[in-house]
Design a protein around this motif. Structure first.
Motif, PDB file in Angstrom:
ATOM      1  N   SER A   2      -3.969  14.571 -16.012  1.00 18.12           N
ATOM      2  CA  SER A   2      -4.529  15.562 -15.093  1.00 18.12           C
ATOM      3  C   SER A   2      -5.923  15.212 -14.569  1.00 18.12           C
ATOM      4  N   ASN A   3      -6.583  14.241 -15.180  1.00 23.07           N
ATOM      5  CA  ASN A   3      -7.919  13.849 -14.721  1.00 23.07           C
ATOM      6  C   ASN A   3      -7.878  12.815 -13.598  1.00 23.07           C
ATOM      7  N   MET A   4      -6.699  12.331 -13.237  1.00 25.36           N
ATOM      8  CA  MET A   4      -6.572  11.275 -12.225  1.00 25.36           C
ATOM      9  C   MET A   4      -6.220  11.894 -10.866  1.00 25.36           C
ATOM     10  N   HIS A   5      -7.100  11.660  -9.875  1.00 22.71           N
ATOM     11  CA  HIS A   5      -6.915  12.189  -8.525  1.00 22.71           C
ATOM     12  C   HIS A   5      -7.316  11.132  -7.505  1.00 22.71           C
ATOM     13  N   GLY A   6      -6.690  11.189  -6.321  1.00 29.52           N
ATOM     14  CA  GLY A   6      -7.049  10.275  -5.242  1.00 29.52           C
ATOM     15  C   GLY A   6      -6.701  10.884  -3.912  1.00 29.52           C
ATOM     16  N   THR A   7      -7.033  10.157  -2.838  1.00 32.10           N
ATOM     17  CA  THR A   7      -6.732  10.591  -1.481  1.00 32.10           C
ATOM     18  C   THR A   7      -6.179   9.420  -0.698  1.00 32.10           C
ATOM     19  N   LEU A   8      -5.058   9.647  -0.003  1.00 34.20           N
ATOM     20  CA  LEU A   8      -4.462   8.654   0.879  1.00 34.20           C
ATOM     21  C   LEU A   8      -4.682   9.115   2.309  1.00 34.20           C
ATOM     22  N   ARG A   9      -5.401   8.286   3.091  1.00 35.94           N
ATOM     23  CA  ARG A   9      -5.622   8.603   4.506  1.00 35.94           C
ATOM     24  C   ARG A   9      -4.596   7.838   5.332  1.00 35.94           C
ATOM     25  N   VAL A  10      -3.844   8.584   6.126  1.00 32.00           N
ATOM     26  CA  VAL A  10      -2.791   8.002   6.962  1.00 32.00           C
ATOM     27  C   VAL A  10      -3.241   8.102   8.410  1.00 32.00           C
ATOM     28  N   SER A  11      -3.233   6.968   9.104  1.00 35.21           N
ATOM     29  CA  SER A  11      -3.691   6.959  10.506  1.00 35.21           C
ATOM     30  C   SER A  11      -2.547   6.701  11.471  1.00 35.21           C
ATOM     31  N   LYS A  24       3.147  -2.898 -13.702  1.00 29.92           N
ATOM     32  CA  LYS A  24       4.094  -3.117 -12.606  1.00 29.92           C
ATOM     33  C   LYS A  24       3.512  -2.691 -11.268  1.00 29.92           C
ATOM     34  N   THR A  25       4.177  -3.104 -10.200  1.00 28.66           N
ATOM     35  CA  THR A  25       3.852  -2.696  -8.844  1.00 28.66           C
ATOM     36  C   THR A  25       5.090  -2.073  -8.223  1.00 28.66           C
ATOM     37  N   VAL A  26       4.927  -0.929  -7.582  1.00 28.11           N
ATOM     38  CA  VAL A  26       6.020  -0.273  -6.870  1.00 28.11           C
ATOM     39  C   VAL A  26       5.546   0.037  -5.449  1.00 28.11           C
ATOM     40  N   THR A  27       6.492   0.393  -4.584  1.00 30.07           N
ATOM     41  CA  THR A  27       6.145   0.732  -3.208  1.00 30.07           C
ATOM     42  C   THR A  27       6.724   2.094  -2.851  1.00 30.07           C
ATOM     43  N   PHE A  28       6.109   2.716  -1.848  1.00 29.25           N
ATOM     44  CA  PHE A  28       6.650   3.925  -1.246  1.00 29.25           C
ATOM     45  C   PHE A  28       6.268   3.918   0.228  1.00 29.25           C
ATOM     46  N   THR A  29       6.921   4.766   0.999  1.00 32.91           N
ATOM     47  CA  THR A  29       6.647   4.858   2.425  1.00 32.91           C
ATOM     48  C   THR A  29       5.602   5.933   2.681  1.00 32.91           C
ATOM     49  N   ALA A  30       4.550   5.557   3.386  1.00 30.39           N
ATOM     50  CA  ALA A  30       3.505   6.520   3.737  1.00 30.39           C
ATOM     51  C   ALA A  30       4.095   7.592   4.644  1.00 30.39           C
ATOM     52  N   PRO A  31       3.549   8.798   4.593  1.00 26.48           N
ATOM     53  CA  PRO A  31       4.031   9.855   5.490  1.00 26.48           C
ATOM     54  C   PRO A  31       3.953   9.419   6.960  1.00 26.48           C
ATOM     55  N   SER A  32       4.868   9.943   7.768  1.00 24.97           N
ATOM     56  CA  SER A  32       4.896   9.584   9.190  1.00 24.97           C
ATOM     57  C   SER A  32       3.879  10.366  10.008  1.00 24.97           C
ATOM     58  N   LYS A  33       3.325  11.410   9.424  1.00 20.82           N
ATOM     59  CA  LYS A  33       2.331  12.230  10.118  1.00 20.82           C
ATOM     60  C   LYS A  33       0.930  11.837   9.647  1.00 20.82           C
ATOM     61  N   ALA A  64      -8.886   2.229   2.551  1.00 25.54           N
ATOM     62  CA  ALA A  64      -9.595   3.098   3.489  1.00 25.54           C
ATOM     63  C   ALA A  64      -8.595   3.962   4.271  1.00 25.54           C
ATOM     64  N   SER A  65      -7.508   3.353   4.734  1.00 28.87           N
ATOM     65  CA  SER A  65      -6.431   4.094   5.392  1.00 28.87           C
ATOM     66  C   SER A  65      -5.211   3.189   5.485  1.00 28.87           C
ATOM     67  N   VAL A  66      -4.063   3.804   5.738  1.00 30.31           N
ATOM     68  CA  VAL A  66      -2.812   3.069   5.936  1.00 30.31           C
ATOM     69  C   VAL A  66      -2.153   3.603   7.203  1.00 30.31           C
ATOM     70  N   PRO A  67      -1.393   2.759   7.900  1.00 30.91           N
ATOM     71  CA  PRO A  67      -0.689   3.243   9.088  1.00 30.91           C
ATOM     72  C   PRO A  67       0.440   4.215   8.708  1.00 30.91           C
ATOM     73  N   ALA A  68       0.682   5.190   9.559  1.00 32.63           N
ATOM     74  CA  ALA A  68       1.769   6.146   9.331  1.00 32.63           C
ATOM     75  C   ALA A  68       3.093   5.397   9.204  1.00 32.63           C
ATOM     76  N   GLY A  69       3.888   5.766   8.216  1.00 34.56           N
ATOM     77  CA  GLY A  69       5.207   5.173   8.007  1.00 34.56           C
ATOM     78  C   GLY A  69       5.207   3.782   7.408  1.00 34.56           C
TER      79      GLY A  69
END
Length: 79
Positions: free
Chosen positions: A70-79, A49-58, A13-18
């Motif tokens: 090209s058919n794969m799309h998503g949305t990451l909500r950062v709070s 596999k599983t990998v990690t990345f840092t969510a945007p700080s904004k 649903a959302s992830v915390p900034a950073g």
């Protein structure tokens, strides 16, 4: 966690900034999670596999896609 299964993304649903975001690829092919603009994130996830990345700080809504499929799309909500 972002899940990839049957060539589709399931995002939280959302992830915390950073915060650290996990991406699990349950498919038999590699995928990417690539921000549509601004270069906010771009990771490659090998099959099974599983990998990690840092969510945007904004906080905001970040559209993303798979660079390989090209058919794969998503949305990451950062709070």
């Amino acid at each position: 966690m972002i899940m990839i299964k049957s060539f589709a993304f399931t995002s939280p649903a959302s992830v915390p900034a950073g915060s650290t975001v996990e991406v699990m690829n349950m498919d038999s092919e590699a995928h990417t999670v690539t921000a549509n603009s601004g270069g906010a994130f771009n990771v490659t996830i090998p099959p099974g596999k599983t990998v990690t990345f840092t969510a945007p700080s904004k906080p905001g809504t970040y559209a993303y896609h798979c660079a390989y499929h090209s058919n794969m799309h998503g949305t990451l909500r950062v709070s």
